[in-house]
Design a protein around this motif. Structure first.
Motif, short mmCIF file in Angstrom:
data_model
loop_
_atom_site.label_atom_id
_atom_site.label_comp_id
_atom_site.label_asym_id
_atom_site.label_seq_id
_atom_site.Cartn_x
_atom_site.Cartn_y
_atom_site.Cartn_z
N ASN A 1 -19.47 -3.35 -0.10
CA ASN A 1 -19.09 -3.69 -1.47
C ASN A 1 -19.04 -2.45 -2.35
OD1 ASN A 1 -19.92 -5.71 -4.14
ND2 ASN A 1 -18.48 -6.45 -2.61
N THR A 2 -19.96 -1.53 -2.14
CA THR A 2 -19.97 -0.29 -2.92
C THR A 2 -18.74 0.56 -2.59
OG1 THR A 2 -22.38 -0.30 -3.04
CG2 THR A 2 -21.28 1.81 -3.46
N LEU A 3 -18.41 0.66 -1.31
CA LEU A 3 -17.21 1.44 -0.94
C LEU A 3 -15.94 0.81 -1.50
CD1 LEU A 3 -18.07 2.45 2.73
CD2 LEU A 3 -18.04 3.92 0.70
N GLY A 4 -15.88 -0.51 -1.52
CA GLY A 4 -14.74 -1.19 -2.14
C GLY A 4 -14.66 -0.90 -3.63
N ALA A 5 -15.81 -0.91 -4.29
CA ALA A 5 -15.84 -0.61 -5.72
C ALA A 5 -15.42 0.83 -5.99
CB ALA A 5 -17.24 -0.86 -6.28
N MET A 6 -15.86 1.74 -5.13
CA MET A 6 -15.49 3.15 -5.32
C MET A 6 -14.01 3.37 -5.03
SD MET A 6 -18.14 4.19 -6.69
CE MET A 6 -17.59 5.88 -6.98
N THR A 7 -13.41 2.51 -4.21
CA THR A 7 -11.96 2.56 -4.01
C THR A 7 -11.25 2.19 -5.31
OG1 THR A 7 -12.22 2.01 -1.67
CG2 THR A 7 -10.04 1.61 -2.65
N THR A 8 -11.72 1.14 -5.95
CA THR A 8 -11.16 0.74 -7.24
C THR A 8 -11.40 1.83 -8.28
OG1 THR A 8 -11.54 -1.58 -6.69
CG2 THR A 8 -11.19 -1.06 -9.02
N TRP A 9 -12.57 2.45 -8.26
CA TRP A 9 -12.89 3.57 -9.15
C TRP A 9 -11.87 4.70 -8.92
CZ3 TRP A 9 -14.31 8.68 -8.49
CH2 TRP A 9 -14.93 9.31 -9.58
N GLY A 10 -11.59 4.99 -7.64
CA GLY A 10 -10.61 6.03 -7.30
C GLY A 10 -9.21 5.69 -7.79
N LEU A 11 -8.85 4.42 -7.73
CA LEU A 11 -7.55 4.00 -8.27
C LEU A 11 -7.49 4.25 -9.78
CD1 LEU A 11 -7.01 0.65 -6.33
CD2 LEU A 11 -5.81 2.83 -5.98
N GLY A 12 -8.63 4.07 -10.45
CA GLY A 12 -8.69 4.39 -11.88
C GLY A 12 -8.47 5.86 -12.14
N VAL A 13 -9.05 6.71 -11.30
CA VAL A 13 -8.86 8.16 -11.43
C VAL A 13 -7.38 8.50 -11.25
CG1 VAL A 13 -9.34 10.41 -10.36
CG2 VAL A 13 -11.20 8.76 -10.69
N LEU A 14 -6.75 7.92 -10.22
CA LEU A 14 -5.33 8.19 -9.98
C LEU A 14 -4.45 7.67 -11.11
CD1 LEU A 14 -5.09 7.36 -6.16
CD2 LEU A 14 -5.07 9.63 -7.25
N ALA A 15 -4.77 6.51 -11.62
CA ALA A 15 -3.99 5.94 -12.72
C ALA A 15 -4.09 6.81 -13.97
CB ALA A 15 -4.45 4.52 -13.03
N ALA A 16 -5.28 7.36 -14.22
CA ALA A 16 -5.46 8.21 -15.40
C ALA A 16 -4.60 9.47 -15.31
CB ALA A 16 -6.93 8.58 -15.56
N LYS A 17 -4.38 9.96 -14.10
CA LYS A 17 -3.55 11.16 -13.93
C LYS A 17 -2.08 10.85 -14.20
CE LYS A 17 -6.49 13.49 -10.62
NZ LYS A 17 -6.63 14.06 -9.29
N LYS A 18 -1.65 9.69 -13.77
CA LYS A 18 -0.24 9.33 -13.92
C LYS A 18 0.06 8.71 -15.29
CE LYS A 18 3.57 7.22 -11.62
NZ LYS A 18 4.21 7.20 -10.34
N PHE A 19 -0.88 7.95 -15.78
CA PHE A 19 -0.70 7.24 -17.05
C PHE A 19 -1.87 7.53 -17.97
CE2 PHE A 19 1.04 4.53 -13.64
CZ PHE A 19 2.38 4.58 -13.99
N PRO A 20 -1.91 8.68 -18.62
CA PRO A 20 -3.08 9.03 -19.42
C PRO A 20 -3.25 8.24 -20.71
CG PRO A 20 -1.42 10.73 -19.57
CD PRO A 20 -0.92 9.73 -18.58
N VAL A 21 -2.32 7.42 -21.06
CA VAL A 21 -2.42 6.67 -22.31
C VAL A 21 -2.99 5.29 -22.01
CG1 VAL A 21 -1.14 5.77 -24.28
CG2 VAL A 21 -0.44 7.92 -23.23
N ALA A 22 -4.15 4.99 -22.59
CA ALA A 22 -4.83 3.73 -22.32
C ALA A 22 -4.00 2.52 -22.75
CB ALA A 22 -6.18 3.71 -23.02
N ALA A 23 -3.08 2.70 -23.68
CA ALA A 23 -2.26 1.59 -24.15
C ALA A 23 -1.38 1.01 -23.05
CB ALA A 23 -1.40 2.05 -25.32
N LEU A 24 -1.19 1.74 -21.95
CA LEU A 24 -0.38 1.25 -20.85
C LEU A 24 -1.12 0.25 -19.97
CD1 LEU A 24 1.30 4.60 -19.76
CD2 LEU A 24 2.30 2.78 -21.13
#
Length: 141
Positions: free
Chosen positions: A52-75
Motif C-alpha cells: 500500500n505504501t509503494l502504491g501511494a508513493m507511485t501516486t506521489w511520483g505521479l504528482g511530481v511528474l504532473a507538477a513538472k508538466k503542469f506547474p499551474v495548480a488551476a489545471l
C-alpha cells in the motif's frame, strides 16, 4: 508452499493497486487471509503495508511528474485542488491520512505535486497505512 507465495503476492498486489488511482479492496483480502489462520498476523500486516505504501508513493511520483508538466495548480481537477490546498496549508503530516478512502489518493498526489521530501513523505504515509492495517488485523483476529 507455492500457494502461500501466490496468496501473499495477491495481498501485496491488491494493497498496491488499492493505493494508486485504481480502486481496490485490500482490506477485504487481508481480512480473509487473517481469518483463514494460515498466516502470521504481523507478516500479513507488513506485506499489506509495504504494498500500500509503494502504491501511494507511485501516486506521489505521479504528482511530481504532473507538477513538472503542469506547474499551474488551476489545471488540476477540483478534488485534487482541495487536497493540494490542505497539504499546502496543513503540512506534510496530512500525508498520514492517505489511508482514508476517496481523499487519500489526492493527498498523495498533492504531496508529490508540492515536492514534499520523499523520505519524510514515505515514512509518514507508511505509518498511516500500518495503523490502518493494524486496526483491521485487530478486528479480525
Amino acid at each position: 508452499m507455492q500457494d502461500v507465495g501466490f496468496e501473499v503476492g495477491g495481498l501485496f498486489i491488491s494493497a498496491f493497486i488499492s493505493s494508486t488511482i485504481a480502486p481496490g479492496g485490500s482490506e477485504a483480502v487481508l481480512a480473509y487471509m487473517l481469518t483463514s489462520g494460515h498466516y502470521q498476523v504481523e507478516f500479513l500486516v507488513i506485506v499489506a503495508t509495504i504494498g500500500n505504501t509503494l502504491g501511494a508513493m507511485t501516486t506521489w511520483g505521479l504528482g511530481v511528474l504532473a507538477a513538472k508538466k503542469f506547474p499551474v495548480a488551476a489545471l488540476l481537477p477540483e478534488k485534487k485542488q482541495k487536497a493540494l490546498n490542505v497539504v499546502r496549508n496543513q503540512g506534510i503530516w496530512t500525508l498520514f491520512f492517505t489511508w482514508l478512502p476517496v481523499i487519500g489518493d489526492a493527498l498523495c498526489f498533492a504531496g508529490g505535486w508540492l515536492k514534499l521530501p520523499f523520505s519524510q513523505a514515505c515514512l509518514i504515509i507508511m505509518l498511516g497505512k500500518l495503523g490502518r492495517y493494524a486496526v483491521i488485523a485487530w478486528m479480525f483476529v
